[in-house]
Design a protein around this motif. Structure first.
Motif, PDB file in Angstrom:
ATOM      1  N   TYR A  85       0.849  -1.199   0.000  1.00 31.19           N
ATOM      2  CA  TYR A  85       0.000   0.000   0.000  1.00 31.19           C
ATOM      3  C   TYR A  85       0.879   1.241   0.000  1.00 31.19           C
ATOM      4  N   TYR A  86       0.684   2.100  -0.995  1.00 31.26           N
ATOM      5  CA  TYR A  86       1.463   3.329  -1.107  1.00 31.26           C
ATOM      6  C   TYR A  86       0.549   4.548  -0.992  1.00 31.26           C
ATOM      7  N   GLY A  87      -0.386   4.486  -0.052  1.00 35.47           N
ATOM      8  CA  GLY A  87      -1.298   5.609   0.135  1.00 35.47           C
ATOM      9  C   GLY A  87      -2.314   5.734  -0.977  1.00 35.47           C
ATOM     10  N   GLU A  88      -2.733   4.584  -1.566  1.00 31.29           N
ATOM     11  CA  GLU A  88      -3.687   4.609  -2.687  1.00 31.29           C
ATOM     12  C   GLU A  88      -5.107   4.867  -2.181  1.00 31.29           C
ATOM     13  N   GLU A  89      -5.308   6.001  -1.503  1.00 29.27           N
ATOM     14  CA  GLU A  89      -6.608   6.279  -0.907  1.00 29.27           C
ATOM     15  C   GLU A  89      -7.699   6.420  -1.961  1.00 29.27           C
ATOM     16  N   ASN A  90      -7.375   7.010  -3.106  1.00 28.65           N
ATOM     17  CA  ASN A  90      -8.394   7.219  -4.126  1.00 28.65           C
ATOM     18  C   ASN A  90      -8.951   5.890  -4.632  1.00 28.65           C
ATOM     19  N   VAL A  91      -8.086   4.888  -4.771  1.00 19.10           N
ATOM     20  CA  VAL A  91      -8.530   3.577  -5.234  1.00 19.10           C
ATOM     21  C   VAL A  91      -9.533   2.982  -4.247  1.00 19.10           C
ATOM     22  N   ILE A  92      -9.216   3.028  -2.939  1.00 19.77           N
ATOM     23  CA  ILE A  92     -10.112   2.492  -1.925  1.00 19.77           C
ATOM     24  C   ILE A  92     -11.406   3.302  -1.887  1.00 19.77           C
ATOM     25  N   ASN A  93     -11.293   4.627  -1.914  1.00 16.29           N
ATOM     26  CA  ASN A  93     -12.482   5.486  -1.837  1.00 16.29           C
ATOM     27  C   ASN A  93     -13.440   5.219  -2.983  1.00 16.29           C
ATOM     28  N   VAL A  94     -12.913   5.091  -4.195  1.00 19.20           N
ATOM     29  CA  VAL A  94     -13.760   4.860  -5.367  1.00 19.20           C
ATOM     30  C   VAL A  94     -14.476   3.519  -5.252  1.00 19.20           C
ATOM     31  N   HIS A  95     -13.743   2.467  -4.898  1.00 20.44           N
ATOM     32  CA  HIS A  95     -14.364   1.155  -4.792  1.00 20.44           C
ATOM     33  C   HIS A  95     -15.398   1.115  -3.678  1.00 20.44           C
ATOM     34  N   MET A  96     -15.102   1.758  -2.547  1.00 16.83           N
ATOM     35  CA  MET A  96     -16.048   1.750  -1.437  1.00 16.83           C
ATOM     36  C   MET A  96     -17.317   2.527  -1.805  1.00 16.83           C
ATOM     37  N   ARG A  97     -17.143   3.653  -2.495  1.00 17.83           N
ATOM     38  CA  ARG A  97     -18.314   4.441  -2.901  1.00 17.83           C
ATOM     39  C   ARG A  97     -19.189   3.653  -3.865  1.00 17.83           C
ATOM     40  N   ARG A  98     -18.570   2.993  -4.843  1.00 18.94           N
ATOM     41  CA  ARG A  98     -19.336   2.215  -5.820  1.00 18.94           C
ATOM     42  C   ARG A  98     -20.023   1.017  -5.153  1.00 18.94           C
ATOM     43  N   LEU A  99     -19.342   0.385  -4.209  1.00 20.01           N
ATOM     44  CA  LEU A  99     -19.934  -0.739  -3.494  1.00 20.01           C
ATOM     45  C   LEU A  99     -21.166  -0.291  -2.711  1.00 20.01           C
ATOM     46  N   ARG A 100     -21.049   0.833  -2.028  1.00 25.69           N
ATOM     47  CA  ARG A 100     -22.185   1.337  -1.259  1.00 25.69           C
ATOM     48  C   ARG A 100     -23.350   1.731  -2.171  1.00 25.69           C
ATOM     49  N   GLU A 101     -23.049   2.300  -3.325  1.00 21.75           N
ATOM     50  CA  GLU A 101     -24.117   2.677  -4.250  1.00 21.75           C
ATOM     51  C   GLU A 101     -24.922   1.459  -4.694  1.00 21.75           C
ATOM     52  N   LYS A 102     -24.273   0.292  -4.695  1.00 20.70           N
ATOM     53  CA  LYS A 102     -24.944  -0.915  -5.169  1.00 20.70           C
ATOM     54  C   LYS A 102     -25.698  -1.658  -4.076  1.00 20.70           C
ATOM     55  N   ILE A 103     -25.218  -1.597  -2.821  1.00 24.98           N
ATOM     56  CA  ILE A 103     -25.838  -2.438  -1.787  1.00 24.98           C
ATOM     57  C   ILE A 103     -26.630  -1.653  -0.748  1.00 24.98           C
ATOM     58  N   GLU A 104     -26.388  -0.361  -0.634  1.00 22.69           N
ATOM     59  CA  GLU A 104     -27.077   0.437   0.385  1.00 22.69           C
ATOM     60  C   GLU A 104     -28.345   1.075  -0.178  1.00 22.69           C
ATOM     61  N   ASP A 105     -29.380   1.194   0.651  1.00 19.48           N
ATOM     62  CA  ASP A 105     -30.582   1.936   0.253  1.00 19.48           C
ATOM     63  C   ASP A 105     -30.258   3.419   0.113  1.00 19.48           C
ATOM     64  N   ASP A 106     -29.446   3.930   1.033  1.00 23.80           N
ATOM     65  CA  ASP A 106     -29.013   5.324   1.011  1.00 23.80           C
ATOM     66  C   ASP A 106     -27.503   5.346   1.260  1.00 23.80           C
ATOM     67  N   PRO A 107     -26.692   5.448   0.199  1.00 28.10           N
ATOM     68  CA  PRO A 107     -25.233   5.404   0.365  1.00 28.10           C
ATOM     69  C   PRO A 107     -24.683   6.470   1.310  1.00 28.10           C
ATOM     70  N   SER A 108     -25.406   7.592   1.462  1.00 30.12           N
ATOM     71  CA  SER A 108     -24.944   8.644   2.373  1.00 30.12           C
ATOM     72  C   SER A 108     -25.193   8.278   3.835  1.00 30.12           C
ATOM     73  N   GLN A 109     -26.070   7.292   4.059  1.00 34.13           N
ATOM     74  CA  GLN A 109     -26.356   6.797   5.410  1.00 34.13           C
ATOM     75  C   GLN A 109     -26.210   5.267   5.392  1.00 34.13           C
ATOM     76  N   PRO A 110     -24.998   4.781   5.236  1.00 37.77           N
ATOM     77  CA  PRO A 110     -24.789   3.335   5.041  1.00 37.77           C
ATOM     78  C   PRO A 110     -25.162   2.504   6.259  1.00 37.77           C
ATOM     79  N   VAL A 111     -25.730   1.335   5.966  1.00 35.92           N
ATOM     80  CA  VAL A 111     -26.114   0.384   7.008  1.00 35.92           C
ATOM     81  C   VAL A 111     -25.154  -0.796   7.051  1.00 35.92           C
ATOM     82  N   TYR A 112     -24.764  -1.278   5.866  1.00 38.11           N
ATOM     83  CA  TYR A 112     -23.941  -2.483   5.790  1.00 38.11           C
ATOM     84  C   TYR A 112     -22.459  -2.204   6.018  1.00 38.11           C
ATOM     85  N   ILE A 113     -21.965  -1.080   5.539  1.00 32.40           N
ATOM     86  CA  ILE A 113     -20.544  -0.752   5.691  1.00 32.40           C
ATOM     87  C   ILE A 113     -20.427   0.583   6.399  1.00 32.40           C
ATOM     88  N   LYS A 114     -19.885   0.562   7.593  1.00 32.67           N
ATOM     89  CA  LYS A 114     -19.744   1.765   8.400  1.00 32.67           C
ATOM     90  C   LYS A 114     -18.331   2.334   8.275  1.00 32.67           C
TER      91      LYS A 114
END
Length: 239
Positions: free
Chosen positions: A196-225
């Motif tokens: 890991y070389y501080g690839e925060e953007n890679v993690i942020n993008v994947h986490m945002r896309r994952l939440r958009e797919k599984i959460e009812d409201d990605p801004s108020q996540p239930v499954y991933i805190k």
């Protein structure tokens, strides 16, 4: 046996330069110059990695990436002429494994190519070991979200949710470790299987896309805190 790379780049000078360097590094390279040719060639061959320019004639790079991801987990490395988070997020969100911004050095490109192929090999070997050792199908119920760890499928309220390989492995890491908080570095090391070389953007993008797919409201996540300043944890209870 030489590892095969599909190079999809409409700029012939860049294509020739990249091809020549990769061949010197021991790879076999098939170069194509537009989206329609890329789709045809990919379907007719087997490759260890795809190098993909986003700006292509006839069919866009993102269209090609979506086509690839409908039936293949081959590593895809995006080559982008625009140094913007929009292009990077777009490429990664559709299932790319990594990106490199033009202009780039050949040394960096080869390093990223080798790393992506190495990670894919590790993942394939790991999955084969898991499948061989697993005595029974693993189904995890998260308050309406069913995670099938064996078939790599997700059902939300009875409807299948399509995840990329990286998105699935992030979710799998969290559901197999309920209550544990993972830092971004730990997630990257586990899912990408690389330093890991501080690839925060890679993690942020994947986490945002994952939440958009599984959460009812990605801004108020239930499954991933999110635990600000620390990392992420599973929010829902395993039933």
């Amino acid at each position: 046996m030489q590892q095969r790379i599909l190079l999809i780049e409409d700029d012939e000078s860049i294509s020739e330069m990249v091809s020549s360097y990769l061949v010197k590094e021991g790879f076999e390279v098939k170069a194509v110059y537009d989206g329609e040719e890329a789709e045809r060639v990919f379907r007719s061959g087997t490759y260890e990695l795809v190098l993909l320019d986003l700006m292509l004639p006839k069919r866009s790079g993102t269209d090609i990436l979506q086509t690839i991801r409908t039936g293949s987990l081959v590593p895809v490395l995006i080559m982008s002429a625009k140094d913007s988070d929009v292009d990077k997020a777009l490429g990664l969100g559709f299932g790319a494994d990594d990106y490199i911004t033009k202009p780039f050095s050949m040394i960096e490109l080869v390093a990223r190519v080798k790393a992506a192929i190495r990670r894919a090999g590790y993942a394939a070997a790991r999955n084969a070991r898991i499948e061989a050792a697993a005595p029974a199908r693993q189904m995890i119920n998260l308050e309406g979200l069913i995670v099938d760890l064996d078939n790599f499928t997700i059902l939300k309220n009875g409807t299948e949710v399509k995840l990329t390989a990286k998105e699935f492995h992030i979710l799998k890491l969290l559901v197999q470790n309920p209550g544990r908080v993972f830092t971004k570095a730990q997630i990257y090391a586990s899912v990408w299987e690389d330093e890991y070389y501080g690839e925060e953007n890679v993690i942020n993008v994947h986490m945002r896309r994952l939440r958009e797919k599984i959460e009812d409201d990605p801004s108020q996540p239930v499954y991933i805190k999110t635990l600000w300043g620390i990392g992420y944890k599973l929010g829902a209870e395993v039933q």
